[in-house]
Every structure is written in structure tokens, then in C-alpha cells.
Design a protein around this motif. Structure first.
Motif, PDB file in Angstrom:
ATOM      1  N   LEU A 505      35.909  27.973  37.281  1.00  0.00           N
ATOM      2  CA  LEU A 505      36.144  26.586  36.864  1.00  0.00           C
ATOM      3  C   LEU A 505      37.612  26.212  36.978  1.00  0.00           C
ATOM      4  O   LEU A 505      37.940  25.083  37.384  1.00  0.00           O
ATOM      5  N   THR A 506      38.511  27.120  36.634  1.00  0.00           N
ATOM      6  CA  THR A 506      39.941  26.782  36.689  1.00  0.00           C
ATOM      7  C   THR A 506      40.492  26.834  38.110  1.00  0.00           C
ATOM      8  O   THR A 506      41.488  26.181  38.416  1.00  0.00           O
ATOM      9  N   GLN A 507      39.849  27.620  38.993  1.00  0.00           N
ATOM     10  CA  GLN A 507      40.256  27.623  40.399  1.00  0.00           C
ATOM     11  C   GLN A 507      39.644  26.463  41.175  1.00  0.00           C
ATOM     12  O   GLN A 507      39.969  26.242  42.342  1.00  0.00           O
ATOM     13  N   ARG A 508      38.707  25.759  40.538  1.00  0.00           N
ATOM     14  CA  ARG A 508      38.134  24.519  41.080  1.00  0.00           C
ATOM     15  C   ARG A 508      37.443  24.732  42.417  1.00  0.00           C
ATOM     16  O   ARG A 508      37.457  23.864  43.290  1.00  0.00           O
ATOM     17  N   SER A 509      36.832  25.887  42.586  1.00  0.00           N
ATOM     18  CA  SER A 509      36.196  26.213  43.856  1.00  0.00           C
ATOM     19  C   SER A 509      34.892  26.944  43.593  1.00  0.00           C
ATOM     20  O   SER A 509      34.795  27.749  42.658  1.00  0.00           O
ATOM     21  N   TYR A 510      33.887  26.681  44.435  1.00  0.00           N
ATOM     22  CA  TYR A 510      32.612  27.384  44.314  1.00  0.00           C
ATOM     23  C   TYR A 510      32.675  28.786  44.911  1.00  0.00           C
ATOM     24  O   TYR A 510      31.737  29.570  44.748  1.00  0.00           O
ATOM     25  N   TYR A 511      33.769  29.100  45.643  1.00  0.00           N
ATOM     26  CA  TYR A 511      33.966  30.474  46.118  1.00  0.00           C
ATOM     27  C   TYR A 511      35.461  30.721  46.260  1.00  0.00           C
ATOM     28  O   TYR A 511      36.033  30.608  47.362  1.00  0.00           O
ATOM     29  N   PRO A 512      36.153  31.075  45.162  1.00  0.00           N
ATOM     30  CA  PRO A 512      37.607  31.254  45.197  1.00  0.00           C
ATOM     31  C   PRO A 512      38.062  32.640  45.664  1.00  0.00           C
ATOM     32  O   PRO A 512      39.264  32.870  45.806  1.00  0.00           O
ATOM     33  N   LEU A 513      37.135  33.575  45.886  1.00  0.00           N
ATOM     34  CA  LEU A 513      37.506  34.939  46.250  1.00  0.00           C
ATOM     35  C   LEU A 513      38.044  34.979  47.687  1.00  0.00           C
ATOM     36  O   LEU A 513      37.417  34.447  48.615  1.00  0.00           O
ATOM     37  N   TYR A 514      39.245  35.607  47.859  1.00  0.00           N
ATOM     38  CA  TYR A 514      39.841  35.726  49.190  1.00  0.00           C
ATOM     39  C   TYR A 514      40.613  37.047  49.285  1.00  0.00           C
ATOM     40  O   TYR A 514      41.489  37.303  48.454  1.00  0.00           O
ATOM     41  N   PRO A 515      40.309  37.894  50.261  1.00  0.00           N
ATOM     42  CA  PRO A 515      39.258  37.722  51.269  1.00  0.00           C
ATOM     43  C   PRO A 515      37.861  37.816  50.658  1.00  0.00           C
ATOM     44  O   PRO A 515      37.690  38.413  49.586  1.00  0.00           O
ATOM     45  N   PRO A 516      36.884  37.229  51.333  1.00  0.00           N
ATOM     46  CA  PRO A 516      35.539  37.166  50.741  1.00  0.00           C
ATOM     47  C   PRO A 516      34.823  38.510  50.800  1.00  0.00           C
ATOM     48  O   PRO A 516      35.284  39.461  51.447  1.00  0.00           O
ATOM     49  N   HIS A 517      33.674  38.565  50.140  1.00  0.00           N
ATOM     50  CA  HIS A 517      32.811  39.744  50.199  1.00  0.00           C
ATOM     51  C   HIS A 517      32.360  39.976  51.637  1.00  0.00           C
ATOM     52  O   HIS A 517      32.245  39.036  52.430  1.00  0.00           O
ATOM     53  N   GLU A 518      32.091  41.228  51.982  1.00  0.00           N
ATOM     54  CA  GLU A 518      31.746  41.577  53.366  1.00  0.00           C
ATOM     55  C   GLU A 518      30.479  40.888  53.850  1.00  0.00           C
ATOM     56  O   GLU A 518      30.266  40.750  55.071  1.00  0.00           O
ATOM     57  N   GLU A 519      29.606  40.437  52.940  1.00  0.00           N
ATOM     58  CA  GLU A 519      28.380  39.748  53.348  1.00  0.00           C
ATOM     59  C   GLU A 519      28.615  38.271  53.666  1.00  0.00           C
ATOM     60  O   GLU A 519      27.736  37.620  54.224  1.00  0.00           O
ATOM     61  N   MET A 520      29.779  37.756  53.324  1.00  0.00           N
ATOM     62  CA  MET A 520      30.041  36.325  53.444  1.00  0.00           C
ATOM     63  C   MET A 520      30.767  36.004  54.749  1.00  0.00           C
ATOM     64  O   MET A 520      31.749  36.673  55.113  1.00  0.00           O
ATOM     65  N   ASN A 521      30.267  34.993  55.432  1.00  0.00           N
ATOM     66  CA  ASN A 521      30.925  34.458  56.619  1.00  0.00           C
ATOM     67  C   ASN A 521      31.404  33.047  56.283  1.00  0.00           C
ATOM     68  O   ASN A 521      30.609  32.105  56.266  1.00  0.00           O
ATOM     69  N   ILE A 522      32.681  32.906  55.991  1.00  0.00           N
ATOM     70  CA  ILE A 522      33.217  31.636  55.494  1.00  0.00           C
ATOM     71  C   ILE A 522      33.994  30.921  56.586  1.00  0.00           C
ATOM     72  O   ILE A 522      34.853  31.519  57.237  1.00  0.00           O
ATOM     73  N   ASP A 523      33.673  29.658  56.773  1.00  0.00           N
ATOM     74  CA  ASP A 523      34.475  28.789  57.623  1.00  0.00           C
ATOM     75  C   ASP A 523      35.460  28.081  56.696  1.00  0.00           C
ATOM     76  O   ASP A 523      35.070  27.226  55.892  1.00  0.00           O
ATOM     77  N   TYR A 524      36.742  28.422  56.791  1.00  0.00           N
ATOM     78  CA  TYR A 524      37.697  27.971  55.776  1.00  0.00           C
ATOM     79  C   TYR A 524      38.078  26.497  55.911  1.00  0.00           C
ATOM     80  O   TYR A 524      38.450  25.871  54.917  1.00  0.00           O
TER      81      TYR A 524
END
Length: 600
Positions: A505-524
Motif C-alpha cells: 500500500l505504501t509503495q502504491r504498486s500492485y507489484y513493487p518487487l524488483y527484480p521480480p520473482h522468476e515466474e513473473m514476466n513484467i513489461d516495465y
């Protein structure tokens, strides 16, 4: 012979079982069981008394469904000859629909008018009748018959472990004023579902090109996030200015940056580095000494403001860590008198057990929707799980998309009479969907005209307004991903879930983790546009493999409904009541009145 409801009541009275004559659902179910299984009134009562003799069950629609599923349907499945004779007799509209669906899979429709002996060999290879369909009330049975897993699954036998569960309907955790709460909705007749976005053009409504990211574009998106959060922290804590993270300073300075790890391993107290912003630090990194911090909770990708010293310019000794600041809550210009109380159900896939693809749990959920008639039902993927054994081994006989379309058809048509708004949310584990995050909404299903107003296909993640109540959700298991990376040192700290939820909630993002989990393919670039929270949601649905919960985090009610199935057994779903209060009140009151997590 027609079934006599009065005769059934008389037979039950002989055993001292009273029946409420005004309960139409119960009466309809009794008549339906007689008709479906070709019982007379005495035979049905005998079956019921034998079923309840050692269990002490009361006569309810749910327990009659259990009798049908666990006893009567199994008896019928052992009598194939009776089923063949049934095809030669008179038919009602449901049996005709079932016959058409079966015959079109394996043989010409005209063969259905032949004698059983003529087509006996073919019929043994075609789709068997589905006993689970008899659990649904008569008005809702035909949509279930449209979905026949045996036509594409090599193991269409219902899961015995799932069907033998004894804790169905059990409430496992509660929140708010649940006592005396009526868990029934208003059929969605006074419900308005809308997207909440920062700007109109920032809603993800269709697929986009991915896998074309340049490293500079990723860096720009991440740096923009750091700068925007840094500006919010600077204004909130009245910080005069930031200093470069690598600037040698004997006195205390304030720096802005993003938490990282100095190696490829997991983050720990000795491997923390701070990557500065572009404006003040030109993106330089410096190791961080946490020994002087009394309390901290950090994860990779977290944007923080720190106070401390850096005497050599090579190591920053942190003495103070500024907590993040959540966004304000959603404040629509509405009158609460025009917004009645809303009941919302949230369920997350997988919707079928790991040993078969028969969607037993999904059919039970459809029964719950038809029974409780919620105003909104939020269904989060995966609908056809890429991790399912039969999917991984490519044992299905039709395409993944065809299975998914059949699944959607069962849900939409099976809940049409309930009037509930249906919100479909994709998952990166949906085998037929592109596994990119943020994920565009489903687009392969054509909605019928009568369903266009109540069926909503949305992106993952998404923030919706339900009569002015902001509901945010993502189908990604963010709790599990962040829980594996977060480190903390807090005396008498809140539980790990609460810390992670507060970070989100304080990072204001639905996925604030960086780098992401190995299962995630994120288009930044898409993440920067579509995965940033527009507001702090009133209710945040965050499903996870971890244990279910309902928590109040700084006024936001966070719910992990769990998975509808867990392996070969049944899982849980969530239900909650919301009502928006009038705007302009002195103190904000959470619109979430009560919530429960329930066993399917």
C-alpha cells in the motif's frame, strides 16, 4: 406417475421429520430428486433416512445436494442399462439438450433416434452423463450440461477426495459485524461497476506487444517510479533536499533510493545496497549498514528515504528510515442513500482439483452464486492452470482455448438467473493467455446480448468501483513472492503478512518487487502505466497459496480468499458486505461492514 409433494411430507412425518411447507427451494429439491432418479415418494424418504441415520443431518437443500452427489448419483452411474433405456423414452428439455451435446461429440445427431443396441459401441466411447449436474436446481441445470469435461479430459471421473469432504460451507475466519448478518445480495439490480484509473487512457483494455523492452526503457520506468515516490515522501515529511548516496559526508544527510541486493542471492542485513535516483545520485549504488537502525523492514525494489552518514562515500550508515505513505482513499461524489449495501464474492483458481479436470469446485461455486445471489462475483484465474498435470503432459483432446470458452459459458449461463455481476480476472498461470504482467483482459469469449451489462472482463491488476467502494485486486501471488525476499528487525513486530501488505500500500504498486520473482514476466513500461495504484483501495483482494486471512491495514481491508481448490481437496472463497458512507464526514469509516472466508 407425477410426484406428490404432500405424499413426501407424509412419509417424512412417519419418521418424525417436519418440513416447512413454505420453503419452496426445499420442496422443489425433493420433487426434483424423485423425478431425476425415478423414485416414488416412499423410496426417496428411505434413501434420505439411511443417509442421515449416522450423521444426524437436518433436512436442507444443501444436505439433499450432498445425498444426491454422494449416494444417488453414484448408484445411477453403476446402472448403464437403465441409462440406455432412458434414451428411448419421453424426454424433457434438459435431457434433450444433454443428448445433443453428447451425440455431436462422437456421432451424427440422427443416430440418437436409433435403438440402444445399434449404437451401443459408440455410446460407450462417447461422453457419459454427468452426475454432478443433478445437484443444480431445475431452472439452472441446462447450462451445466453444456460443459462436459469428458469430451476433452482423459480422466473425467470426479475427484473422490474432493467429493468426500465434510467441511463444506464452514466459515474459517471472519471480520467485522458478522453476527446476525444476512449473506444474500440484491441480484445486482442496483449495482454499478466501473474502472478506477488515474486517467481515462490508462486502463488496459486490450493486448499489447511485449518482449521488445530495451534496457534503457526499463531503467526509465523504474527511475520514474523512484522519483515520484521520493517526491511524495519529501512533501509528506517536509524534507528540504536529498543528497547523493555516494557523497562523502560527516554530518547527517538524507538520501533517496531503491533497495537492492549486492549479489544474486537473497537479501540479508549484510547485502543491502541503496541505488540512488537519477536526479541526485545519477543512479549510483552504495552499500548500506543497518546496524544503527533500531527497526527496519526491507525488500528488493522498495523505494525508501534514509537519514545517516557516509564518511568515506563507500558505505552509508543508516540511522533513520522513513516509512512510505499510502495514497488517499477513493472519494466519489455520491450520496450514500443512493448506494445500497452490496454483497461481493471473490474466488481464485485453480477451479478444478489436481487429479482431474471436471471443475467440481467451480460447479459448487455456481451453486453458491445461485443460492446467495451476490451483487458482484470476482473470479480470478487461473481457469485452466498451466501447472495442472494433464495440461503439462498435453493430455487434453481439444485446445486450451476451447476448454476455457466452455468454462466461461458454464459460469455465465449458469448464473444468469442470479443477476450477479461477473468480473473475470486473468492470471499468468492461465495456459491459454499470454503470461505477461500487467495482463490484458480475456478477449476470446463473445458475450451474449442479455449478459453484456453484467459480465466484465478486466485486466490484472485492476481497481474497480462498486457503487463508490474501491476494490483492488491482482491474481498474482504477491504475498508469496515478497515473503520470500523481505527481511525485518522489529521488536514485537506485526505478523509478516501485515508488514508485506503495508509495503504494497505504501509503495502504491500492485507489484513493487524488483527484480521480480522468476515466474513473473513484467513489461516495465506497461507496469508503470497500468500496475500503479490509482487510489488506496477500500478492499484489497490478494489471493495466495499462503494461509487465508482478513486484515485491516491502515483502513484498507485486505483479504486473502485462498484458492478454490488446493491439490485434490476443496479450498476457500471470500464473501463481504460493503456500503459507501456519505462523503465529507469528519472521520473515515471503512465501507467494508463484514467479511468471511468460507470453505467451498
Amino acid at each position: 406417475m407425477p410426484v406428490s409433494l404432500q405424499r413426501i411430507h407424509e412419509e417424512l412425518a412417519l419418521f418424525g421429520t417436519a418440513v416447512d411447507l413454505e420453503d419452496e427451494d426445499l420442496s422443489d429439491k425433493l420433487v426434483e430428486l424423485c423425478s431425476v432418479h425415478r423414485f416414488n415418494e416412499e423410496k426417496l424418504v428411505e434413501e434420505w433416512m439411511a443417509f442421515t441415520a449416522t450423521r444426524g443431518l437436518s433436512l436442507t437443500v444443501g444436505n439433499l445436494c450432498a445425498l444426491d452427489h454422494e449416494v444417488l448419483s453414484r448408484k445411477n452411474s453403476k446402472r448403464p442399462n437403465l441409462k440406455k433405456e432412458k434414451h428411448c423414452g419421453s424426454r424433457d428439455i434438459n435431457s434433450i439438450q444433454e443428448l445433443i451435446e453428447v451425440e455431436t461429440e462422437e456421432e451424427n445427431l440422427l443416430d440418437s433416434y436409433s435403438t440402444p443396441s445399434k449404437g451401443s459401441q459408440k455410446r460407450n466411447l462417447s461422453t457419459p452423463e454427468n452426475p454432478q449436474s443433478k445437484r443444480v436446481p431445475p431452472i439452472n441445470r441446462s447450462p451445466h450440461l453444456l460443459f462436459s469435461p469428458a469430451s476433452f479430459s482423459p480422466s473425467a471421473t470426479p475427484s473422490q477426495k474432493y467429493s468426500s469432504r465434510s467441511n463444506r460451507g464452514e466459515v474459517v475466519t471472519s471480520f467485522g459485524g458478522v453476527q446476525g448478518t444476512s449473506w444474500s445480495g440484491g441480484n445486482g439490480t442496483q449495482t454499478k461497476v466501473e474502472l478506477i484509473t488515474l486517467q481515462e487512457e490508462e486502463s488496459l483494455t486490450k493486448s499489447y506487444k511485449y518482449m521488445f523492452q530495451q534496457l534503457t526503457d526499463i531503467r526509465d520506468a523504474v527511475a520514474s517510479t523512484i522519483e515520484e515516490l521520493g517526491e511524495a515522501l519529501k512533501n509528506h515529511f517536509h524534507i528540504e533536499e536529498f543528497t547523493a548516496v555516494s557523497f562523502p559526508a560527516q554530518e547527517t544527510v538524507t538520501v533517496l533510493g531503491q533497495i537492492g541486493c549486492d549479489s544474486n542471492g537473497k537479501l540479508n542485513s549484510k547485502s543491502v545496497v541503496l541505488e540512488g535516483d537519477r536526479e541526485h545520485s545519477s543512479g549510483m549504488q552504495v552499500p548500506v549498514d543497518l546496524s544503527e537502525l533500531k527497526e527496519y523492514s526491507l525488500f528488493p525494489g522498495q523505494v525508501v528515504v534514509m537519514e545517516g552518514t557516509n564518511s568515506t562515500g563507500r558505505k552509508f550508515v543508516a540511522s533513520k528510515l522513513y516509512e512510505g505513505v499510502p495514497l488517499p482513499f477513493y472519494q466519489p461524489n455520491i450520496d450514500s442513500e443512493d448506494c445500497p449495501q452490496q454483497m461481493i464474492i471473490a474466488a481464485c483458481g485453480p477451479f478444478t482439483t489436481s487429479d482431474t479436470i471436471t471443475y467440481d469446485a467451480l460447479k459448487d461455486l455456481v451453486d453458491v452464486i445461485n443460492r446467495d445471489r451476490p451483487d458482484v462475483c470476482i473470479l480470478l484465474g487461473p481457469f485452466l492452470d498451466s501447472k495442472h498435470e494433464q495440461v503439462e503432459s498435453l493430455q487434453l483432446t481439444v485446445t486450451f482455448e476451447e476448454v476455457f470458452k466452455s468454462c466461461l459459458k458454464m459460469i455465465i449461463e449458469g448464473t444468469r438467473l442470479s443477476g450477479s455481476h461477473l468480473v473475470f480476472v486473468p492470471s499468468v498461470r492461465d495456459v491459454h493467455q499470454d503470461p505477461v504482467y500487467p495482463q490484458p483482459p480475456f478477449s476470446c469469449y463473445e458475450t451474449a446480448k442479455e449478459d453484456k451489462q453484467r459480465v466484465h472482463f478486466v485486466a490484472d491488476p485492476c481497481t474497480l468501483s462498486v457503487n463508490g467502494v474501491a476494490v483492488g485486486f491482482t491474481s498474482t501471488d504477491l504475498l508469496f513472492h515478497m515473503g520470500a525476499e523481505e527481511i525485518s528487525s522489529i521488536a514485537g513486530a506485526p505478523d509478516r503478512f501485515s508488514r508485506i501488505l503495508k509495503h504494497i500500500l505504501t509503495q502504491r504498486s500492485y507489484y513493487p518487487l524488483y527484480p521480480p520473482h522468476e515466474e513473473m514476466n513484467i513489461d516495465y513500461e506497461a507496469h508503470y502505466n497500468y500496475a500503479i495504484m490509482p487510489v488506496t483501495p477500500d478492499v484489497f483482494i490478494i489471493p495466495s497459496e499462503l494461509r487465508f486471512f482478513i486484515k485491516d491495514i491502515s483502513g484498507c481491508i485486505c483479504i486473502n480468499p485462498g484458492r478454490l481448490t488446493k491439490g485434490m481437496v476443496g479450498g476457500t472463497y471470500a464473501r463481504f458486505l460493503v456500503k459507501k458512507e456519505k462523503t465529507g464526514t469528519a472521520e473515515r469509516k471503512s465501507p467494508c461492514i463484514s467479511a468471511q472466508v468460507v470453505k467451498i
